[in-house]
Design a protein around this motif. Structure first.
Motif, PDB file in Angstrom:
ATOM      1  N   TYR A 272       0.937  -1.035   0.117  1.00 41.92           N
ATOM      2  CA  TYR A 272      -0.120  -0.159  -0.191  1.00 41.92           C
ATOM      3  C   TYR A 272       0.806   1.274  -0.146  1.00 41.92           C
ATOM      4  N   GLU A 273       1.696   1.148   0.745  1.00 42.82           N
ATOM      5  CA  GLU A 273       2.659   2.342   1.012  1.00 42.82           C
ATOM      6  C   GLU A 273       3.365   2.417  -0.392  1.00 42.82           C
ATOM      7  N   PHE A 274       3.965   1.087  -0.786  1.00 39.07           N
ATOM      8  CA  PHE A 274       4.841   1.275  -2.149  1.00 39.07           C
ATOM      9  C   PHE A 274       4.038   2.371  -3.076  1.00 39.07           C
ATOM     10  N   VAL A 275       2.310   2.030  -3.328  1.00 43.57           N
ATOM     11  CA  VAL A 275       1.950   2.034  -4.588  1.00 43.57           C
ATOM     12  C   VAL A 275       1.567   3.900  -4.004  1.00 43.57           C
ATOM     13  N   LYS A 276       1.249   4.197  -2.689  1.00 40.68           N
ATOM     14  CA  LYS A 276       0.946   5.689  -2.483  1.00 40.68           C
ATOM     15  C   LYS A 276       2.056   6.315  -3.014  1.00 40.68           C
ATOM     16  N   ALA A 277       2.973   5.419  -2.591  1.00 36.53           N
ATOM     17  CA  ALA A 277       4.485   6.274  -2.924  1.00 36.53           C
ATOM     18  C   ALA A 277       4.358   6.733  -4.301  1.00 36.53           C
ATOM     19  N   LEU A 278       4.433   5.952  -5.666  1.00 41.31           N
ATOM     20  CA  LEU A 278       4.563   5.706  -6.626  1.00 41.31           C
ATOM     21  C   LEU A 278       3.866   6.726  -7.283  1.00 41.31           C
ATOM     22  N   ASP A 279       2.453   6.807  -7.034  1.00 41.86           N
ATOM     23  CA  ASP A 279       1.632   7.369  -7.078  1.00 41.86           C
ATOM     24  C   ASP A 279       2.064   9.602  -6.908  1.00 41.86           C
ATOM     25  N   GLU A 280       2.242   9.606  -5.575  1.00 39.34           N
ATOM     26  CA  GLU A 280       2.184  10.846  -5.042  1.00 39.34           C
ATOM     27  C   GLU A 280       4.245  11.475  -5.412  1.00 39.34           C
ATOM     28  N   THR A 281       4.843  10.929  -5.779  1.00 37.75           N
ATOM     29  CA  THR A 281       6.226  10.953  -6.445  1.00 37.75           C
ATOM     30  C   THR A 281       6.258  11.253  -7.916  1.00 37.75           C
ATOM     31  N   TYR A 282       5.021  10.896  -8.379  1.00 39.19           N
ATOM     32  CA  TYR A 282       4.942  10.468 -10.021  1.00 39.19           C
ATOM     33  C   TYR A 282       5.654  11.653 -10.381  1.00 39.19           C
ATOM     34  N   ASP A 283       5.372  13.410  -9.881  1.00 45.08           N
ATOM     35  CA  ASP A 283       6.117  14.474 -10.316  1.00 45.08           C
ATOM     36  C   ASP A 283       7.608  14.474 -10.726  1.00 45.08           C
ATOM     37  N   LEU A 284       8.106  13.781  -9.872  1.00 45.83           N
ATOM     38  CA  LEU A 284       9.463  13.697  -9.788  1.00 45.83           C
ATOM     39  C   LEU A 284       9.693  12.940 -10.724  1.00 45.83           C
ATOM     40  N   TYR A 285       8.784  11.668 -11.401  1.00 47.19           N
ATOM     41  CA  TYR A 285      10.566  11.336 -12.583  1.00 47.19           C
ATOM     42  C   TYR A 285       9.344  10.746 -13.940  1.00 47.19           C
ATOM     43  N   LYS A 286       8.949  11.313 -13.613  1.00 45.06           N
ATOM     44  CA  LYS A 286       7.254  11.792 -15.593  1.00 45.06           C
ATOM     45  C   LYS A 286       8.006  12.207 -16.486  1.00 45.06           C
ATOM     46  N   ASP A 287       9.162  12.705 -15.963  1.00 45.17           N
ATOM     47  CA  ASP A 287       9.957  13.602 -17.323  1.00 45.17           C
ATOM     48  C   ASP A 287      11.685  13.273 -17.910  1.00 45.17           C
ATOM     49  N   ALA A 288      11.427  11.292 -16.870  1.00 44.30           N
ATOM     50  CA  ALA A 288      12.807  10.861 -17.224  1.00 44.30           C
ATOM     51  C   ALA A 288      13.558  10.285 -18.159  1.00 44.30           C
ATOM     52  N   THR A 289      11.851   9.670 -18.610  1.00 41.81           N
ATOM     53  CA  THR A 289      12.354   9.242 -20.146  1.00 41.81           C
ATOM     54  C   THR A 289      11.183   9.610 -20.205  1.00 41.81           C
ATOM     55  N   SER A 290      11.255   9.020 -21.568  1.00 43.14           N
ATOM     56  CA  SER A 290      10.016   9.609 -22.684  1.00 43.14           C
ATOM     57  C   SER A 290       8.828   8.653 -22.686  1.00 43.14           C
ATOM     58  N   ALA A 291       8.723   7.967 -21.861  1.00 41.46           N
ATOM     59  CA  ALA A 291       7.766   7.387 -22.096  1.00 41.46           C
ATOM     60  C   ALA A 291       6.987   6.962 -20.686  1.00 41.46           C
ATOM     61  N   ILE A 292       7.642   7.397 -19.369  1.00 34.02           N
ATOM     62  CA  ILE A 292       7.600   6.956 -17.973  1.00 34.02           C
ATOM     63  C   ILE A 292       6.106   8.223 -17.635  1.00 34.02           C
ATOM     64  N   HIS A 293       5.554   8.910 -18.466  1.00 37.83           N
ATOM     65  CA  HIS A 293       4.549   9.391 -18.368  1.00 37.83           C
ATOM     66  C   HIS A 293       3.358   8.371 -18.142  1.00 37.83           C
ATOM     67  N   ARG A 294       3.557   7.429 -18.622  1.00 35.47           N
ATOM     68  CA  ARG A 294       2.177   6.087 -18.935  1.00 35.47           C
ATOM     69  C   ARG A 294       2.080   5.841 -17.027  1.00 35.47           C
ATOM     70  N   TRP A 295       3.719   6.045 -16.271  1.00 34.56           N
ATOM     71  CA  TRP A 295       3.108   5.194 -15.160  1.00 34.56           C
ATOM     72  C   TRP A 295       1.805   6.200 -14.240  1.00 34.56           C
ATOM     73  N   ARG A 296       0.810   7.503 -14.883  1.00 35.63           N
ATOM     74  CA  ARG A 296      -0.379   6.958 -14.234  1.00 35.63           C
ATOM     75  C   ARG A 296      -0.537   6.518 -13.658  1.00 35.63           C
ATOM     76  N   ILE A 297      -1.055   6.293 -11.943  1.00 31.87           N
ATOM     77  CA  ILE A 297      -1.500   5.649 -11.520  1.00 31.87           C
ATOM     78  C   ILE A 297      -2.974   5.078 -12.218  1.00 31.87           C
ATOM     79  N   GLU A 298      -3.510   5.768 -12.814  1.00 33.80           N
ATOM     80  CA  GLU A 298      -5.286   5.484 -13.026  1.00 33.80           C
ATOM     81  C   GLU A 298      -4.799   4.383 -14.174  1.00 33.80           C
ATOM     82  N   ASP A 299      -3.893   4.569 -15.297  1.00 36.51           N
ATOM     83  CA  ASP A 299      -3.578   3.947 -16.339  1.00 36.51           C
ATOM     84  C   ASP A 299      -2.326   2.592 -15.883  1.00 36.51           C
ATOM     85  N   ALA A 300      -1.312   2.942 -14.514  1.00 38.96           N
ATOM     86  CA  ALA A 300      -0.690   1.977 -14.014  1.00 38.96           C
ATOM     87  C   ALA A 300      -1.056   0.972 -13.293  1.00 38.96           C
TER      88      ALA A 300
END
Length: 376
Positions: A272-300
């Motif tokens: 639970y905490e892992f997924v929460k962190a994955l969601d809440e830190t999205y803005d920190l990693y969403k531009d790191a690679t060309s496709a990583i923005h697809r980790w939006r929690i509603e999609d992933a």
């Protein structure tokens, strides 16, 4: 090294005493993740997410790269890794097929934490003059030793075009990275992979150039042939990756990669905490690679995916209003399938004691097909 994990309750109590915020503090202070080779899409994204977790929560994460499916799963199953960034081998391992049909494996009790929508296709060297799947006939196609995730997708794509490995010059490479580099080094003419592997950008800039082989979305018979090999794909027109853009897309297939995988018995609270962190830190990693923005929690965080979702992930997804009854029904059916196969495996292991490996594999394949045919 023994890693100490602080519970969410202890951290929350400490922060409350300091007047702080118990924001996603149930994450372990140290974790080990497995992923594909350095330079792969999976490794690059795992590294970006690890960096975000470190910046936001001071979690120290070691990423252990491995070029084979067994190499990525063994540390997880043995308890030496907390999570694994996998591809279709998560499906294979849960089904007990391909490399995981050996007696020491069988259906594994794996759960998805989240899985990013991804694409997969056939990049080729432009000078090899490959435009259609039929053009692969007789050409050098790179395969990866001990990697059913890549190889079965490649077999499925060949089946789409009415081909098999016997119709191409299948060249086996020891690691995923070596296979991806093989076209630049003129050791292969085509490969099967995701679109943003670093070696593909090298191919694009090389004297050979890059061209994606067309996998047409409207070829119904082709898709039927593909899904008989691996029923986890759907058509997708990709614009992100080496040699691709909005004005130069390519038809390929969609699946989930990377899938963050945990064992079924992993703590619900920790996942639970892992997924929460994955969601809440999205803005920190969403531009790191060309496709990583697809980790939006509603999609992933939505099925279908290769394996059932972990209960800890579902709890967070429910809180966010993402998880619904249809998703729960899908997950229940997927869990029932996994349980049925696990029970059947135990029976075959007992019945097959003394059989050689070939006879054991034949008996398991027959029983597995019977079990799947009986599922609702």
């Amino acid at each position: 090294m023994k890693y100490q994990t602080l519970t969410a309750g202890l951290i929350a109590a400490s922060l409350m005493a300091l007047g702080g915020n118990a924001h996603a503090q149930g994450l372990p202070d140290t974790m080990t993740w497995t992923a594909y080779d350095v330079g792969s899409q999976g490794h690059s994204e795992a590294s970006a997410i690890a960096d975000a977790f470190g910046r936001a929560h001071n979690s120290r994460i070691r990423i252990q790269p491995a070029g084979s499916a067994i190499g990525r799963l063994q540390p997880l199953v043995a308890g030496r890794a907390d999570y694994a960034y996998l591809a279709t081998e998560s499906f294979f391992a849960s089904e007990g097929i391909h490399d995981f049909a050996e007696r020491r494996w069988g259906p594994q009790d794996l759960r998805a934490v989240a899985g990013r929508p991804s694409t997969f296709g056939v990049p080729s060297a432009a000078d090899a003059d490959i435009h259609t799947l039929e053009d692969l006939r007789g050409k050098r196609v790179a395969y990866v030793a001990g990697n059913p995730s890549v190889n079965v997708k490649c077999d499925a794509i060949l089946a789409f075009g009415g081909l098999t490995r016997d119709d191409v010059d299948a060249v086996m490479f020891p690691t995923h990275g070596a296979a991806m580099s093989s076209m630049v080094q003129n050791q292969a003419d085509a490969a099967c992979t995701t679109t943003t592997a670093s070696q593909l950008y090298e191919l694009e800039e090389s004297s050979r150039g890059i061209r994606w082989v067309d996998i047409p979305a409207d070829d119904e018979q082709g898709w039927q042939r593909m899904n008989r090999v691996a029923p986890v794909f759907q058509p997708f027109q990709e614009t992100i990756g080496a040699g691709l853009s909005e004005t130069s897309p390519a038809n390929m297939l969609a699946y989930r990669y990377p899938i963050i995988v945990a064992l079924g018995n992993k703590s619900d609270d920790e996942v639970y905490e892992f997924v929460k962190a994955l969601d809440e830190t999205y803005d920190l990693y969403k531009d790191a690679t060309s496709a990583i923005h697809r980790w939006r929690i509603e999609d992933a965080g939505a099925p279908p995916i290769d394996i059932p979702f972990h209960a800890g992930a579902i709890r967070y997804l429910e809180e966010q209003g993402i998880w619904d009854e249809e998703m729960q029904a899908w997950n229940h059916a997927r869990l029932a399938r996994l349980e049925a196969l696990s029970d059947a495996w135990s029976q075959v292991r007992e019945e097959g004691d003394g059989l050689d490996e070939e006879a054991f594999a034949a008996r398991w394949n027959e029983r597995r097909e019977q079990v799947l045919s009986e599922l609702p």
